[in-house]
Scaffold this motif. Structure first.
Motif, PDB file in Angstrom:
ATOM      1  N   LEU A  54      62.977  48.110  15.934  1.00 18.78           N
ATOM      2  CA  LEU A  54      64.066  47.494  16.688  1.00 18.78           C
ATOM      3  C   LEU A  54      63.611  46.178  17.323  1.00 18.78           C
ATOM      4  O   LEU A  54      64.322  45.173  17.260  1.00 18.78           O
ATOM      5  N   ILE A  55      62.423  46.153  17.885  1.00 19.65           N
ATOM      6  CA  ILE A  55      61.901  44.931  18.502  1.00 19.65           C
ATOM      7  C   ILE A  55      61.776  43.823  17.458  1.00 19.65           C
ATOM      8  O   ILE A  55      62.186  42.679  17.698  1.00 19.65           O
ATOM      9  N   ALA A  56      61.244  44.158  16.293  1.00 18.92           N
ATOM     10  CA  ALA A  56      61.102  43.154  15.231  1.00 18.92           C
ATOM     11  C   ALA A  56      62.473  42.614  14.809  1.00 18.92           C
ATOM     12  O   ALA A  56      62.636  41.405  14.584  1.00 18.92           O
ATOM     13  N   ALA A  57      63.466  43.479  14.714  1.00 23.83           N
ATOM     14  CA  ALA A  57      64.808  43.054  14.303  1.00 23.83           C
ATOM     15  C   ALA A  57      65.486  42.222  15.393  1.00 23.83           C
ATOM     16  O   ALA A  57      66.094  41.182  15.105  1.00 23.83           O
ATOM     17  N   LEU A  58      65.377  42.666  16.648  1.00 24.76           N
ATOM     18  CA  LEU A  58      66.020  41.932  17.737  1.00 24.76           C
ATOM     19  C   LEU A  58      65.376  40.569  17.969  1.00 24.76           C
ATOM     20  O   LEU A  58      66.018  39.655  18.496  1.00 24.76           O
ATOM     21  N   ASP A  59      64.143  40.426  17.544  1.00 21.78           N
ATOM     22  CA  ASP A  59      63.470  39.140  17.692  1.00 21.78           C
ATOM     23  C   ASP A  59      64.154  38.063  16.845  1.00 21.78           C
ATOM     24  O   ASP A  59      63.948  36.872  17.062  1.00 21.78           O
ATOM     25  N   GLN A  60      64.997  38.477  15.921  1.00 18.04           N
ATOM     26  CA  GLN A  60      65.712  37.539  15.054  1.00 18.04           C
ATOM     27  C   GLN A  60      67.152  37.300  15.505  1.00 18.04           C
ATOM     28  O   GLN A  60      67.925  36.661  14.788  1.00 18.04           O
ATOM     29  N   VAL A  61      67.527  37.795  16.666  1.00 15.58           N
ATOM     30  CA  VAL A  61      68.913  37.652  17.121  1.00 15.58           C
ATOM     31  C   VAL A  61      69.275  36.171  17.232  1.00 15.58           C
ATOM     32  O   VAL A  61      68.509  35.367  17.746  1.00 15.58           O
ATOM     33  N   GLU A  62      70.417  35.830  16.669  1.00 14.38           N
ATOM     34  CA  GLU A  62      70.909  34.449  16.670  1.00 14.38           C
ATOM     35  C   GLU A  62      72.045  34.343  17.680  1.00 14.38           C
ATOM     36  O   GLU A  62      73.212  34.457  17.331  1.00 14.38           O
ATOM     37  N   THR A  63      71.679  34.138  18.920  1.00  4.50           N
ATOM     38  CA  THR A  63      72.656  33.998  19.989  1.00  4.50           C
ATOM     39  C   THR A  63      72.216  32.852  20.878  1.00  4.50           C
ATOM     40  O   THR A  63      71.056  32.803  21.296  1.00  4.50           O
ATOM     41  N   GLU A 174      59.679  45.860  27.895  1.00  6.04           N
ATOM     42  CA  GLU A 174      58.907  46.167  26.692  1.00  6.04           C
ATOM     43  C   GLU A 174      58.862  44.984  25.725  1.00  6.04           C
ATOM     44  O   GLU A 174      57.904  44.831  24.981  1.00  6.04           O
ATOM     45  N   ALA A 175      59.920  44.166  25.732  1.00  8.11           N
ATOM     46  CA  ALA A 175      59.974  43.000  24.849  1.00  8.11           C
ATOM     47  C   ALA A 175      60.986  42.009  25.422  1.00  8.11           C
ATOM     48  O   ALA A 175      61.935  42.408  26.092  1.00  8.11           O
ATOM     49  N   VAL A 176      60.746  40.722  25.149  1.00  9.35           N
ATOM     50  CA  VAL A 176      61.625  39.650  25.583  1.00  9.35           C
ATOM     51  C   VAL A 176      62.077  38.894  24.339  1.00  9.35           C
ATOM     52  O   VAL A 176      61.255  38.571  23.476  1.00  9.35           O
ATOM     53  N   PHE A 177      63.373  38.626  24.235  1.00 11.94           N
ATOM     54  CA  PHE A 177      63.942  37.948  23.075  1.00 11.94           C
ATOM     55  C   PHE A 177      64.590  36.639  23.524  1.00 11.94           C
ATOM     56  O   PHE A 177      65.546  36.646  24.302  1.00 11.94           O
ATOM     57  N   ALA A 178      64.054  35.531  23.036  1.00 17.42           N
ATOM     58  CA  ALA A 178      64.568  34.213  23.392  1.00 17.42           C
ATOM     59  C   ALA A 178      65.916  33.978  22.719  1.00 17.42           C
ATOM     60  O   ALA A 178      66.084  34.286  21.534  1.00 17.42           O
ATOM     61  N   LEU A 179      66.862  33.452  23.482  1.00 17.32           N
ATOM     62  CA  LEU A 179      68.142  33.049  22.913  1.00 17.32           C
ATOM     63  C   LEU A 179      67.976  31.623  22.418  1.00 17.32           C
ATOM     64  O   LEU A 179      67.323  30.805  23.057  1.00 17.32           O
ATOM     65  N   ARG A 180      68.575  31.342  21.296  1.00 13.65           N
ATOM     66  CA  ARG A 180      68.396  30.038  20.647  1.00 13.65           C
ATOM     67  C   ARG A 180      69.652  29.189  20.790  1.00 13.65           C
ATOM     68  O   ARG A 180      70.746  29.672  20.552  1.00 13.65           O
TER      69      ARG A 180
END
Length: 181
Positions: A54-63, A174-180
């Motif tokens: 899930l972390i690997a997949a969410l790291d690709q979120v395009e928002t 647990e993980a941080v996902f940068a918004l682009r």
């Protein structure tokens, strides 16, 4: 197994504002500053492998990053005995909903179960026991109905784990996902 949820952290000044609202409802369990957040998706218990995928997949979120403002007050459920007091979102609802939808697609594609109830963006500030006085609850909502936080920029989403304790849940990023943009 970790109990996980996806959400966003609030700036310190907004945390401080919300902490000042604690009080006025006997028997309410007010959220500590370190517990304040806005949940996008509650995921429940995931094992290590599921969490890593899930972390690997969410790291690709395009928002894209966006501006958000909290405001207003209410309770869940809206009728009957209140269980939760909250502060809502007044600005940035559309980009927040876009982030919610795009993350839902990623979560679903990973085969991870998520809470599918209707999502209403909010920050929980208190949980009520059965003995909460509805007059006090209604007065609290009236007193905070016009609240508006400073506007703030949301540039990251966070995957949190929740650890139960006597003092209430403790949250760990647990993980941080940068918004682009």
């Amino acid at each position: 197994m970790s109990r996980l949820f996806l959400g966003l952290d609030l700036p310190d000044d907004v945390d401080f504002d919300l902490s000042l609202m604690a009080g006025g409802i006997r028997g309410a369990r007010w959220q500590a500053v370190e517990q304040l957040h806005l949940t996008l998706h509650f995921l429940g218990e995931l094992d290590g492998g599921e969490a890593r995928r899930l972390i690997a997949a969410l790291d690709q979120v395009e928002t894209p990053a966006f501006e958000l403002q909290l405001g207003g007050a209410g309770v869940f459920p809206p009728r009957g005995q209140p269980r939760t007091a909250w502060i809502g979102v007044t600005r940035g609802v559309e980009p927040l909903e876009l982030a919610h939808q795009r993350c839902a697609r990623i979560i679903d594609a990973c085969g991870v179960e998520r809470d599918r109830r209707k999502w209403t963006p909010h920050v929980t500030v208190a949980r009520m026991g059965r003995d909460a006085d509805s007059r006090e609850v209604n007065e609290w909502v009236r007193n905070h109905a016009l609240y508006a936080s400073a506007s703030f920029r949301v540039e990251h989403l966070r995957l949190y784990s929740s650890i139960r304790s006597q003092q209430g849940p403790k949250y760990r990023t647990e993980a941080v996902f940068a918004l682009r943009d």
